[in-house]
Write a protein that holds these residues in place. Sequence first.
Motif, short mmCIF file in Angstrom:
data_model
loop_
_atom_site.label_atom_id
_atom_site.label_comp_id
_atom_site.label_asym_id
_atom_site.label_seq_id
_atom_site.Cartn_x
_atom_site.Cartn_y
_atom_site.Cartn_z
N ILE A 1 59.68 75.47 -3.38
CA ILE A 1 58.14 75.32 -3.14
C ILE A 1 57.78 74.15 -2.17
O ILE A 1 56.82 74.59 -1.43
CB ILE A 1 57.46 75.26 -4.39
N ARG A 2 58.37 73.17 -2.34
CA ARG A 2 58.00 72.11 -1.39
C ARG A 2 58.50 72.58 0.03
O ARG A 2 57.75 71.93 0.93
CB ARG A 2 58.46 70.86 -1.92
N THR A 3 59.75 73.05 0.28
CA THR A 3 60.04 73.60 1.44
C THR A 3 59.03 74.65 2.17
O THR A 3 58.68 74.52 3.14
CB THR A 3 61.44 74.37 1.46
N ILE A 4 58.64 75.65 1.35
CA ILE A 4 57.33 76.48 1.84
C ILE A 4 56.25 75.71 2.36
O ILE A 4 55.77 75.92 3.07
CB ILE A 4 57.29 77.29 0.56
N GLN A 5 55.78 74.75 1.58
CA GLN A 5 54.66 73.90 1.71
C GLN A 5 54.80 73.17 3.04
O GLN A 5 53.81 73.04 3.88
CB GLN A 5 54.28 72.76 0.68
N THR A 6 55.93 72.66 3.26
CA THR A 6 56.19 71.86 4.51
C THR A 6 56.22 73.02 5.78
O THR A 6 55.73 72.47 6.94
CB THR A 6 57.62 71.17 4.54
N ARG A 7 56.83 74.01 5.72
CA ARG A 7 56.67 75.21 6.74
C ARG A 7 55.40 75.58 6.84
O ARG A 7 55.14 75.81 8.26
CB ARG A 7 57.96 76.14 6.48
N LEU A 8 54.64 75.65 6.01
CA LEU A 8 53.11 76.22 6.23
C LEU A 8 52.32 75.19 6.33
O LEU A 8 51.08 75.42 6.70
CB LEU A 8 53.00 76.98 5.09
N ARG A 9 52.63 74.05 6.77
CA ARG A 9 51.64 72.89 6.98
C ARG A 9 50.64 73.06 8.04
O ARG A 9 49.71 72.68 8.13
CB ARG A 9 52.45 71.54 6.90
N ASP A 10 51.31 73.62 9.15
CA ASP A 10 50.77 73.73 10.51
C ASP A 10 49.79 75.12 10.63
O ASP A 10 49.41 75.30 11.59
CB ASP A 10 51.84 73.69 11.50
N ARG A 11 49.76 75.95 9.63
CA ARG A 11 49.15 77.23 9.40
C ARG A 11 47.85 76.79 9.59
O ARG A 11 47.25 76.05 8.51
CB ARG A 11 49.47 78.15 8.39
N CYS A 12 46.80 77.43 10.46
CA CYS A 12 45.44 77.09 10.32
C CYS A 12 44.88 78.22 9.46
O CYS A 12 44.55 79.17 10.07
CB CYS A 12 44.87 76.87 11.84
N VAL A 13 44.71 78.07 8.12
CA VAL A 13 44.20 79.25 7.42
C VAL A 13 43.31 78.45 6.30
O VAL A 13 43.25 77.22 6.21
CB VAL A 13 45.10 80.06 6.63
N SER A 14 42.54 79.44 5.90
CA SER A 14 41.35 78.66 4.69
C SER A 14 42.21 78.42 3.55
O SER A 14 43.34 79.01 3.16
CB SER A 14 40.42 79.84 4.19
N PRO A 15 41.66 77.10 2.83
CA PRO A 15 42.38 76.84 1.65
C PRO A 15 42.35 77.47 0.44
O PRO A 15 42.56 77.21 -0.48
CB PRO A 15 42.08 75.13 1.75
#
Length: 828
Positions: free
Chosen positions: A774-788
């Motif tokens: 799950i942390r790997t997913i969060q790291t990879r999606l850190r730069d995605r500019c989407v709504s939280p």
Amino acid sequence: TETKWKRNQNKCGREGGGVAPGQVLSELKDENGSLKKEKDDLNRRIQEQSQQMTEKMARAIAQETHQLETDLNEERSRYQNLLSDHLHLEEKYDDLKEEMARSSNMSKPGHRRTDSTHSSNESEYTYNSEYAELDEGSRAGEDMTRGIDTSLTLKLQKRVTELEQEKQSLRNELENKEEQFQRARARDDAEFRKARGAELEYESLKRQELESENKKLRHDLSEMRRSLLADAATGAGAPGSPAYKVLLDQLNASCEELEVRKEEVLILRSQLVSQKEAMHHKDEKETMTEPSVFADDVNKLKDADELKQAYVGLKDTNRLLEHQIQTQRRTYDSEVEFLRGELQNVKEENNRQQQLLAQNLQLPPEARIEASLQHEITRLTNENLDLMEQLEKQDRTIRKLKKQLKVYSKRIGEMGVGQAEGQTSPGQMVEEPIHPVNIPRREKDFQGMLEYKKEDEMKLVKNLILELKPRGVAVNLIPGLPAYILFMCLRHADYLNDDQKVRTLLTSTINSIKKILKKRGDDFETVSFWLANTCRFLHCLKQYSGDEAFMKLNTSRQNEHCLSNFDLAEYRQVISDLAIQIYQQLIKCLENILLSMIVPGMLEHETIQGVSGVKPTGLRKRTSSIADEGTYTLDSILRQLSAFHSTMCQHGTDPELIKQVVKQLFYIIGAVTLNNLLLRKDMCSWSKGMQIRYNVSQLEEWLRDKGLMTCGAKETLEPLIQAAQLLQVKKKTDEDAEAICSMCQALTTAQIVKVLNLYTPVNEFEERVSVAFIRTIQTRLRDRCVSPQLLMDTKMIYPVTFPFNPSCVALETIQIPSSLNLSFLTRV
């Protein structure tokens, strides 16, 4: 040739200072080759640069177009949200007016104060609950709205006070008018009594004079009889003598005069009786004393024959006078009514002439001439329409008489046949009667207009909008018939150049549609029916507006039916706003119907039997009870969607509008399903993902059957599809993480992480998703500019558009069915 070429080459070499010509030629060839290479390189670079510039320009144009479309959609959505807020404010304003009216009525004497307070508290609670549902935003917005509502309440109170004062002044004025009328009536009655009393006195004196003359004549007659009897003894008055003849002539003259006097007395007495009867309602005292006078007059008639004759003559005279009075009264009433109508017409014509004259005096000479010509054309048009109406009435009368003539001729023919059969001998030929042949009448060339009187406008909107049943109209008549009827009435008002009639018709139509939607806004058929008719009315206003952009697909006959006097572009915007409000109300109505079906049908019901036989470990069986009840399934949702689609098609809703409705419904289904999936741990398993994917495929199959694959509804289900795929893919290695990140483009980071945290293994052979993954997913999606945000907005409504859809229905062919109760409309 070679030796000759070598000789020339040597000669050139000797003349060129000893340089070999082959060397020069090779140098030239090399230089030419290098130039060709440079040229090819430059051409290739130019082509590459032009291609790059073209692609860059195309990308820039595409990006700019996409940005403009996004801005347009945002602006359209913002505008439609403002329309929705405006509608809520209007409803709130109407509720406040009703509450103020109720409170003002309950505060009057005769009502209990506790009831008023209770209703006020109840309405205040309702208002506060609506306010809390509508505005859950910042406190500043709430204070502002409360300030607006307070000022609005004060204004309403002030207006109520002014209206009460105006009502009291009007009531006082009405009482004064009634008092003046009573005084004038009493004065007229007194004058009438005086006049009638003088006439009665004059007639009584005349009657007494005639009676005295009658007595004198009777006395003379008796004296003459006695003298004749006295002279009979002496023979002087024997028959045939001169004296006898003179006396006989005098006697005959006296008898004739007596008969004339009797008739006059009878006429006068009959007039007195009729006058006494007329005065019976005026003065009771006179009526009580008159029979005694009449009895005295009757007692004076001592002879029985005279009494009988007077009675008969009195009856005949009474009948004659009553008949004459009734005839004169009817004639007088008809003449007065006719003169009043003519006077009213003359007044209206005079007012029109004065207005026209005042307008013409303010215009320049050329415009004045044009205005006078226009007025004359309008007058002649009205006269022409009246004559056409008279002609139609005469045609109907002729048809009716022809039918009667056919019936009578048929009866006469049958009677003639019977008589001929009875009178003809067996050797004679009997001619058969010629039966009449039905000759069809050629239909009148109508102009596609409907004429109605101004006083029938409220009846029109009442029968066509307020009291219309959508189900019967949608099944039996052509789609959009109310819209066509309203537009044909509007065309006739435009044809008459009557701006007041156009304005009142459009205003009454808009207000009536709002009223019926406020009354029956929860009924899907009613809202869908008036959405279709409002859009059709809007398309008719565009199609027959006279604009070239809307006339391209018209026939030549339809172009002749364009509006000629008024530009209704502003009203088109108003009706478009009304259609937007109806669309939003339709979406809310559909959402209320579907909301209870979505979660049971999409998540809880086991569409694929046996897949969820093994429950996730560590969970209780909480969904089987709902599924076993069989309340709602995926088939229930599909049947409901098919019912919505068929109803909108029956109502004649535009295909593009149906696509937008279906897209909005699929968005609601996907958003509600995904939100419940994110909030329920028992739904986040591999088997449930498989069932969700199967349910989505069934929805896609429904879209394919209805021909709605291009409406954008499938794209609205993309977040739900990706969530179902996320439940089914492997979730262990970095390659799996990369695949998940590239696959789940429609999901936000919070939604992906939430699904991974809630994922529950079906059996002991699977493992939970590790924290490291799950942390790997969060790291990879850190730069995605989407709504939280985690949950999707289920109340979001896509901005609606109404693409122009011209009608192929010819207005002159439309017939008005009798079931609509619109017999006061006349086809023109």
